[in-house]
Design a protein around this motif. Sequence first.
Motif, PDB file in Angstrom:
ATOM      1  N   LEU A  51       0.705  -1.360   0.010  1.00  0.00           N
ATOM      2  CA  LEU A  51       0.109  -0.017  -0.172  1.00  0.00           C
ATOM      3  C   LEU A  51       0.859   1.217   0.177  1.00  0.00           C
ATOM      4  O   LEU A  51       0.299   2.294   0.100  1.00  0.00           O
ATOM      5  CB  LEU A  51      -0.911   0.153   1.246  1.00  0.00           C
ATOM      6  N   GLN A  52       2.131   1.303   0.026  1.00  0.00           N
ATOM      7  CA  GLN A  52       3.177   2.340   0.289  1.00  0.00           C
ATOM      8  C   GLN A  52       3.110   3.397  -0.928  1.00  0.00           C
ATOM      9  O   GLN A  52       2.984   4.645  -0.911  1.00  0.00           O
ATOM     10  CB  GLN A  52       4.567   1.840   0.573  1.00  0.00           C
ATOM     11  N   ALA A  53       2.806   2.775  -2.074  1.00  0.00           N
ATOM     12  CA  ALA A  53       2.791   3.754  -3.102  1.00  0.00           C
ATOM     13  C   ALA A  53       1.703   4.637  -3.232  1.00  0.00           C
ATOM     14  O   ALA A  53       1.722   5.728  -3.562  1.00  0.00           O
ATOM     15  CB  ALA A  53       2.683   2.690  -4.663  1.00  0.00           C
ATOM     16  N   THR A  54       0.416   3.887  -2.730  1.00  0.00           N
ATOM     17  CA  THR A  54      -0.520   4.955  -2.671  1.00  0.00           C
ATOM     18  C   THR A  54      -0.779   5.855  -1.303  1.00  0.00           C
ATOM     19  O   THR A  54      -1.541   6.897  -1.255  1.00  0.00           O
ATOM     20  CB  THR A  54      -2.016   4.111  -2.970  1.00  0.00           C
ATOM     21  N   LEU A  55      -0.150   5.233  -0.201  1.00  0.00           N
ATOM     22  CA  LEU A  55      -0.225   5.719   1.019  1.00  0.00           C
ATOM     23  C   LEU A  55       1.079   5.788   1.622  1.00  0.00           C
ATOM     24  O   LEU A  55       1.546   4.928   2.179  1.00  0.00           O
ATOM     25  CB  LEU A  55      -1.121   4.789   2.047  1.00  0.00           C
ATOM     26  N   PRO A  56       1.705   7.015   1.457  1.00  0.00           N
ATOM     27  CA  PRO A  56       3.088   7.268   1.812  1.00  0.00           C
ATOM     28  C   PRO A  56       3.436   6.915   3.277  1.00  0.00           C
ATOM     29  O   PRO A  56       4.591   6.463   3.698  1.00  0.00           O
ATOM     30  CB  PRO A  56       3.648   8.402   1.487  1.00  0.00           C
ATOM     31  N   TRP A  57       2.541   7.241   4.027  1.00  0.00           N
ATOM     32  CA  TRP A  57       2.760   7.080   5.557  1.00  0.00           C
ATOM     33  C   TRP A  57       2.623   5.537   6.099  1.00  0.00           C
ATOM     34  O   TRP A  57       2.986   5.048   7.396  1.00  0.00           O
ATOM     35  CB  TRP A  57       1.566   7.555   6.404  1.00  0.00           C
ATOM     36  N   MET A  58       2.481   4.634   5.019  1.00  0.00           N
ATOM     37  CA  MET A  58       2.499   3.161   5.362  1.00  0.00           C
ATOM     38  C   MET A  58       4.033   2.877   5.698  1.00  0.00           C
ATOM     39  O   MET A  58       4.227   1.705   6.359  1.00  0.00           O
ATOM     40  CB  MET A  58       1.863   2.362   4.202  1.00  0.00           C
ATOM     41  N   ARG A  59       5.050   3.722   5.404  1.00  0.00           N
ATOM     42  CA  ARG A  59       6.096   3.386   5.624  1.00  0.00           C
ATOM     43  C   ARG A  59       6.501   3.216   7.044  1.00  0.00           C
ATOM     44  O   ARG A  59       7.229   2.554   7.553  1.00  0.00           O
ATOM     45  CB  ARG A  59       7.264   4.545   5.033  1.00  0.00           C
ATOM     46  N   TYR A  60       5.756   4.023   7.791  1.00  0.00           N
ATOM     47  CA  TYR A  60       5.893   3.992   9.451  1.00  0.00           C
ATOM     48  C   TYR A  60       5.245   2.721   9.910  1.00  0.00           C
ATOM     49  O   TYR A  60       5.633   2.141  10.962  1.00  0.00           O
ATOM     50  CB  TYR A  60       5.242   5.418   9.768  1.00  0.00           C
ATOM     51  N   VAL A  61       4.183   2.323   9.378  1.00  0.00           N
ATOM     52  CA  VAL A  61       3.608   0.985   9.602  1.00  0.00           C
ATOM     53  C   VAL A  61       4.910  -0.111   9.334  1.00  0.00           C
ATOM     54  O   VAL A  61       4.952  -0.998  10.309  1.00  0.00           O
ATOM     55  CB  VAL A  61       2.470   0.719   8.797  1.00  0.00           C
ATOM     56  N   SER A  62       5.433  -0.099   8.305  1.00  0.00           N
ATOM     57  CA  SER A  62       6.397  -1.186   8.131  1.00  0.00           C
ATOM     58  C   SER A  62       7.376  -1.151   9.339  1.00  0.00           C
ATOM     59  O   SER A  62       8.111  -2.080   9.653  1.00  0.00           O
ATOM     60  CB  SER A  62       7.226  -0.892   6.916  1.00  0.00           C
ATOM     61  N   VAL A  63       7.839   0.101   9.702  1.00  0.00           N
ATOM     62  CA  VAL A  63       8.837   0.120  10.722  1.00  0.00           C
ATOM     63  C   VAL A  63       8.356  -0.310  11.978  1.00  0.00           C
ATOM     64  O   VAL A  63       9.140  -1.034  12.806  1.00  0.00           O
ATOM     65  CB  VAL A  63       9.368   1.636  10.975  1.00  0.00           C
ATOM     66  N   ALA A  64       7.099  -0.042  12.216  1.00  0.00           N
ATOM     67  CA  ALA A  64       6.410  -0.570  13.463  1.00  0.00           C
ATOM     68  C   ALA A  64       6.233  -1.968  13.491  1.00  0.00           C
ATOM     69  O   ALA A  64       6.362  -2.923  14.509  1.00  0.00           O
ATOM     70  CB  ALA A  64       4.967  -0.123  13.666  1.00  0.00           C
ATOM     71  N   CYS A  65       5.903  -2.576  12.182  1.00  0.00           N
ATOM     72  CA  CYS A  65       5.953  -4.231  12.218  1.00  0.00           C
ATOM     73  C   CYS A  65       7.156  -4.721  12.468  1.00  0.00           C
ATOM     74  O   CYS A  65       7.392  -5.644  13.004  1.00  0.00           O
ATOM     75  CB  CYS A  65       5.373  -4.483  10.766  1.00  0.00           C
ATOM     76  N   VAL A  66       8.364  -4.134  11.827  1.00  0.00           N
ATOM     77  CA  VAL A  66       9.592  -4.653  12.199  1.00  0.00           C
ATOM     78  C   VAL A  66       9.967  -4.409  13.728  1.00  0.00           C
ATOM     79  O   VAL A  66      10.491  -5.385  14.387  1.00  0.00           O
ATOM     80  CB  VAL A  66      10.777  -3.881  11.374  1.00  0.00           C
ATOM     81  N   VAL A  67       9.342  -3.601  14.468  1.00  0.00           N
ATOM     82  CA  VAL A  67      10.000  -3.196  15.693  1.00  0.00           C
ATOM     83  C   VAL A  67       8.828  -4.545  16.469  1.00  0.00           C
ATOM     84  O   VAL A  67       9.452  -5.037  17.480  1.00  0.00           O
ATOM     85  CB  VAL A  67       9.245  -1.855  16.230  1.00  0.00           C
ATOM     86  N   GLY A  68       7.593  -4.625  16.076  1.00  0.00           N
ATOM     87  CA  GLY A  68       6.730  -5.813  16.529  1.00  0.00           C
ATOM     88  C   GLY A  68       7.512  -7.070  16.477  1.00  0.00           C
ATOM     89  O   GLY A  68       7.429  -7.902  17.432  1.00  0.00           O
ATOM     90  N   ILE A  69       8.236  -7.462  15.060  1.00  0.00           N
ATOM     91  CA  ILE A  69       8.791  -8.655  15.101  1.00  0.00           C
ATOM     92  C   ILE A  69       9.867  -8.815  16.125  1.00  0.00           C
ATOM     93  O   ILE A  69      10.067  -9.940  16.765  1.00  0.00           O
ATOM     94  CB  ILE A  69       9.118  -8.832  13.752  1.00  0.00           C
ATOM     95  N   ILE A  70      10.779  -7.830  16.269  1.00  0.00           N
ATOM     96  CA  ILE A  70      12.063  -7.984  17.084  1.00  0.00           C
ATOM     97  C   ILE A  70      11.232  -8.064  18.562  1.00  0.00           C
ATOM     98  O   ILE A  70      12.048  -8.717  19.294  1.00  0.00           O
ATOM     99  CB  ILE A  70      12.911  -6.746  16.798  1.00  0.00           C
TER     100      ILE A  70
END
Length: 464
Positions: free
Chosen positions: A353-372
Amino acid sequence: LTFPLLSVTLLVSFGSSMLYGYNLAVVNSPAEHIKAFYNATWSQRYGHGLAPGPLTLLYALTVSIFALGGLVGSLLVGVLVEQYGRNGALSRSALLVLLAGGFMGFSRELGSPEMVIIGRSVTGLHSGICVSVVPLYLGEIAPKNLRGFLGLMPSIFICLGVFSAQVLGLPELLGKDRFWPLFLSVVVVPAFLQLLLLHCFPESPRYLLIERNDICGATKALQRFLGTPDVQDVIEEMKEEQQSLSSMEMVSVWQLLRDRSVRWQTLSVVVVNAGMQLSGIDAIWFYTNIIFENAGIPVSQIPYTTMGTGAIEVVAGLIGCFTIERVGRRPLIITGFCAMGVCSAGITISLLLQATLPWMRYVSVACVVGIIAGFCMGPAGVPFLMTAELFMQSHRPAAYIVGGSLNWLCNFTIGFIFPFLQMSAGAFCYLVFCGVCLLVALYVYLVIPETKNKTFMEISHIFA
């Protein structure tokens, strides 16, 4: 919790487990500098540089050779702990780090990429030994009410090792091009400290009594670790276990795999150790910068974002360590794998969804943090602790060989294929990790019992 128990736990965690975490993450920030060194050396030798494909392959080998060394080290665990004991195996393995540090530290001066690869493989050999021997040693010296707390201490230091590599890899510290050989060889400091101090602490009492029949030595070691002269109850429990094993020698890996009486314990070790590495955590540790770059994080902010995730790892590890004796092993490991699975799926969705919703990049970072965070709270340390708890003394070294070998084999697989998997499957590659995490969580929920505050004999009877 006595001073000798806490001291030896901190020492082996700092001198061994922390190095495992450090070496997992140390190749992340200097990746471009190491690739440039490989390219320049190749050009000097052959008159032309490396194409992008072979260069990626050579760097992927540098990253993943650490896991191949770990695989070899895990196969040596049984022989080392039987011949030298738990304490002795850890002391001797520290010499490997000093050797590896020398190879990596002088690699650029001597213009030799091979020395980097050899050094990485030797640090892997050390970690392969220590990842199994440290929890084995701590599991055997800790009283049953502290086994979870002390058993998860190494996982905190693994997270600290990752965090240390992320901090030292900042551009303001050792992240500059001229410092990467020093950055790789810093590992010699904790190893030297362990080599210097570990002989001050006694061998595992269970090893001394059950395998060496040294009742006097086991009594003295227990008195030192537990801080009391009255250790007769623990000695009697060990003698009971020794008596039950009197007609049984230390089993080999082949005997363990064929032993129907421990087939569920063995299968549990296989599933949890393989699942721990196939969960995708190593892909995140090895290639954090690339993942954040693909998520759209500005290049100048990536080192600091990576460092922030490392700090969260340490906090999550501390939470797991201080709650394991309250909530138990099963809830931590199930919750950890479920969180990792959900967050892996979240990365896929956010990238799409990042191409249409640029703020989704922060969701990616949050998910990486969640995995760790999910990994560090449970799956980081509980599988090694459970391997010690699920087996009797005669089967324990072989079980660590099986679990450790699978752990490192899967670690190598993920470290080597992830760049190519990412190129071919794109955002969908994280769905593979999602499926693995949820299946492992389901297995633990259905099969593995709670082992909190139970003796090794009681746990064996539960499975029987």
